[in-house]
Design a protein around this motif. Sequence first.
Motif, PDB file in Angstrom:
ATOM      1  N   THR A 136      -1.722  -3.474  -1.956  1.00 28.84           N
ATOM      2  CA  THR A 136      -0.590  -3.579  -2.883  1.00 28.84           C
ATOM      3  C   THR A 136       0.689  -3.906  -2.124  1.00 28.84           C
ATOM      4  O   THR A 136       0.785  -3.705  -0.901  1.00 28.84           O
ATOM      5  CB  THR A 136      -0.382  -2.266  -3.659  1.00 28.84           C
ATOM      6  N   ASP A 138       3.433  -2.320  -2.466  1.00 25.02           N
ATOM      7  CA  ASP A 138       3.999  -1.037  -2.032  1.00 25.02           C
ATOM      8  C   ASP A 138       3.420  -0.608  -0.685  1.00 25.02           C
ATOM      9  O   ASP A 138       4.162  -0.126   0.192  1.00 25.02           O
ATOM     10  CB  ASP A 138       3.732   0.046  -3.077  1.00 25.02           C
ATOM     11  N   GLU A 139       2.109  -0.756  -0.515  1.00 19.66           N
ATOM     12  CA  GLU A 139       1.468  -0.385   0.758  1.00 19.66           C
ATOM     13  C   GLU A 139       2.020  -1.228   1.894  1.00 19.66           C
ATOM     14  O   GLU A 139       2.270  -0.719   2.996  1.00 19.66           O
ATOM     15  CB  GLU A 139      -0.046  -0.552   0.655  1.00 19.66           C
ATOM     16  N   ASP A 141       4.969  -2.714   1.972  1.00 22.90           N
ATOM     17  CA  ASP A 141       6.365  -2.322   2.199  1.00 22.90           C
ATOM     18  C   ASP A 141       6.451  -1.026   3.014  1.00 22.90           C
ATOM     19  O   ASP A 141       7.320  -0.889   3.891  1.00 22.90           O
ATOM     20  CB  ASP A 141       7.091  -2.146   0.874  1.00 22.90           C
TER      21      ASP A 141
END
Length: 236
Positions: A136, A138-139, A141
């Motif tokens: 993802t 998010d991961e 980032d």
Amino acid sequence: MLLMRNYKFINGIKVFYFSSIKQLIENAISEDKILVAINSDKITYADNRLKKIINNNIGYTDGIGAVWALNQKGITNIIKISGSDLWLNFIKKFYTTKSFYLVGSKSVVIEKVVKKLRSDFKSINICGYRDGFINTIDEKDILIQDIKEKKPDFIFIATGSPKQEYLMEDIYKYYPKTMLGLGGSFDIYSGFNKRAPKLILYLNLEFLYRYIFNSVKFDRILIDFKFFLMLIFRKL
């Protein structure tokens, strides 16, 4: 500088050539670039994004096919530099003075890699590591933020191509330090996969060994076959 002149384009890909691993390392640390292993796969089928990443950084002769293609262009006295050897040469040279961040493979593999490195290189500073399953935004980032906070000198990414090159490019935008894409090197170092015997490596037949013992997909064999046809008919 060496990097201003010692390269040739092969099928639209800039490939630098070196006479030793030491020479490559010296140039890499002076430039703080992404190091990309060039083999027949990338030469044959690299997409536009991957070509741009390679051509803006340092593509080196990881596969014997890249060496043969350069030989065909009149470049001799160069060597095949396996990524499986290169990252360990970085560690051997800098483990007492520099820090490292590792990303790649399955959790069980990366844990074993870190444990073995800390055993083989007693004072090594591994400031961060994680598996290669980053699914993802998010991961990704979170990974980039962790790297920015821990400030490693070298980053090793082993998630397979072109995924690892895309990830290194994304990290480099925020943290421009020397990075290496390592493919399956962690699996070899940890013992989960076996590397070809020294005689096979000496004879430059590692690709045949992989076909037989490492369950190489048929599509990859076809890519290599196409590359050799392009080499034979001088289409590179």
